[in-house]
Scaffold this active site. Structure first.
Site, PDB file in Angstrom:
ATOM      1  N   SER A  26       0.837  -1.179   0.000  1.00 29.95           N
ATOM      2  CA  SER A  26       0.000   0.000   0.000  1.00 29.95           C
ATOM      3  C   SER A  26       0.870   1.226   0.000  1.00 29.95           C
ATOM      4  O   SER A  26       1.560   1.481  -0.961  1.00 29.95           O
ATOM      5  CB  SER A  26      -0.963  -0.029   1.178  1.00 29.95           C
ATOM      6  OG  SER A  26      -1.882   1.024   1.101  1.00 29.95           O
ATOM      7  N   CYS A  27       0.904   1.967   1.055  1.00 28.56           N
ATOM      8  CA  CYS A  27       1.393   3.329   0.986  1.00 28.56           C
ATOM      9  C   CYS A  27       2.274   3.664   2.176  1.00 28.56           C
ATOM     10  O   CYS A  27       2.466   2.872   3.077  1.00 28.56           O
ATOM     11  CB  CYS A  27       0.214   4.305   0.949  1.00 28.56           C
ATOM     12  SG  CYS A  27      -1.206   3.717   0.012  1.00 28.56           S
TER      13      CYS A  27
END
Length: 438
Positions: A26-27
């Site tokens: 993800s991030c």
């Protein structure tokens, strides 16, 4: 693109291979507060790392009033609308309603991260974590209020549904980093249970792992009772949210831990002198994995500069294109009479959108916005041709020019707001000129 379902700790998530460049990730989200920053400013930053074929758009929605009886259609479900929503600027995957990250007119900034833990991430459609990002921004004028908005919605409607425009059913829980002019909060969730921590350190970063430990400033009233009923906590030892709700095995979070550690080191190295440029450099860093490449890659980036002085504007920079190393951070300032961001708004398909039809995700329409179309071919040649190096130099020059202009507003305020109603779009147009210039 083929994904396989794996099954750690009896919870499903999607994994394509053991190769880190192939593994859905993800991030990374960051916030730095005085005294870690310069000039009494809060600096917020996030990379949104998503499937490499996904288009991320940057869109603006003005404040609106409602009757109070209206329904709001989010990505998968309808919820009750509120009487008033604040103006927001969002960076979001073009196929859904919510957002990966964004800000509102009160200078609240929110970014979310995918997390997996002992509790199964629900495939049943509810609110996505990205929906909760947008809802928090539309309904909260402070960071703490955003925590309350998100948790109330979470408890009422739940979180669930595919987080990817694909039949594979990629699902996860969410953590949120939230800031305003005064402070920052970390909110972490597991199904409908949650814990929140007011950030007291000078900086904080999060990746795809739980990070709240024993300092818990707000929590779901039955969070501990639930954990004890599951046998995750004995009810006597000190309660540690990350320990109790995380996987018992660490294989899923190893990559996130590496990115988290590298990001923290970069913030620590610049402590006392963290600026927007510092945050952009961190988001562009590929050696750390923060700027991701591969099937999952960084598809959009955001950096916000929020002065503590309420008379000064916040400046929000977005790329609206993949890979911040090959993109321009373009400025946005909330002023009256703002225009829509046409150059970075993707086409819409209404009821014909495959996301709206059942079964969902039977096809993928072309969601590329104008800037994405112009950027896509150029990004390929930037590092491998002489012309590409010239283009990249022009991109960096434009970015620096805009940042110098924004510094004047950050120092002295906005005297002529009408001159800024097309700020972001005009910068996107200048970027397009760079890509089309011989």
């Amino acid at each position: 693109m083929v994904y396989h379902v794996t099954h750690p700790d009896n919870c499903f998530f999607i994994s394509s291979s053991a190769d880190p460049k192939m593994r859905p990730s993800s991030c990374d989200t960051f916030v730095a507060l005085p005294p870690a920053t310069e000039k009494q400013r809060i600096i917020f930053g996030k990379n949104s790392s998503r499937p490499c074929d996904e288009v991320q758009e940057v869109v603006y929605f003005p404040a609106r009033d409602y009757t109070g009886q209206e329904k709001l259609e989010c990505t998968y479900i309808e919820i009750d609308q509120v009487p008033h929503t604040y103006a927001v600027v969002l960076s979001r995957p073009a196929w859904l309603w919510g957002a990966e990250m964004g800000a509102n007119e009160h200078q609240v900034c929110i970014g979310n991260e995918a997390v997996w833990g002992r509790e199964c991430a629900d495939s049943e459609e509810a609110l996505l974590g990205m929906d909760l990002v947008r809802l928090g921004l539309e309904r909260a004028n402070t960071a703490e209020k955003a925590v309350d908005v998100i948790t109330e919605l979470l408890e009422k409607y739940g979180q669930g549904g595919s987080c990817m425009e694909d039949e594979c059913g990629f699902t996860y829980h969410n953590t949120f980093l939230i800031s305003d002019r005064k402070e920052a909060w970390l909110l972490e969730t597991s199904a409908k249970h949650w814990a929140a921590e007011r950030v007291e350190d000078a900086y904080r970063n999060i990746s795809n792992q739980y990070g709240i430990t024993t300092k818990i400033d707000k929590e779901h009233p039955k969070m501990r009772e639930y954990a004890q009923s599951k046998g995750w906590w004995d009810g006597k030892s000190q309660f540690n949210f990350a320990t109790v709700y995380s996987f018992t095995t660490t294989a899923r979070i190893e990559e996130a831990e590496s990115r988290y550690s590298e990001g923290k080191k970069m913030l620590e190295k610049r402590e006392g002198h963290i600026t927007a440029e510092t945050m952009m450099d961190i988001l562009r860093d590929k050696d750390s994995g923060i700027n991701m490449e591969g099937i999952f890659m960084t598809t959009g980036s955001m950096v916000s500069v929020i002065p503590k002085d309420p008379t000064l504007p916040g400046v929000h920079y977005f790329t609206a294109t993949p890979d911040p190393e090959r993109s321009i951070f373009k400025p946005f300032i909330f002023v009256k009479n703002l225009k829509l961001l046409d150059e970075t708004t993707s086409p819409t398909f209404g009821s014909d959108d495959p996301v709206k039809k059942h079964p969902r995700f039977q096809s993928k329409p072309d969601r590329r916005h104008e800037l994405f179309r112009k950027h896509d071919p150029v990004s390929i040649i930037i590092e491998c041709r002489k012309k590409g190096k010239i283009i990249l130099q022009r991109m960096r020059t434009l970015e620096k020019e805009k940042m110098a202009q924004m510094e004047e507003f950050l120092l002295h305020g906005v005297e002529e707001p009408d001159l800024l109603v097309n700020l972001f779009s005009s910068t996107a147009k200048e970027e397009i000129v760079i890509y089309t210039k011989p």
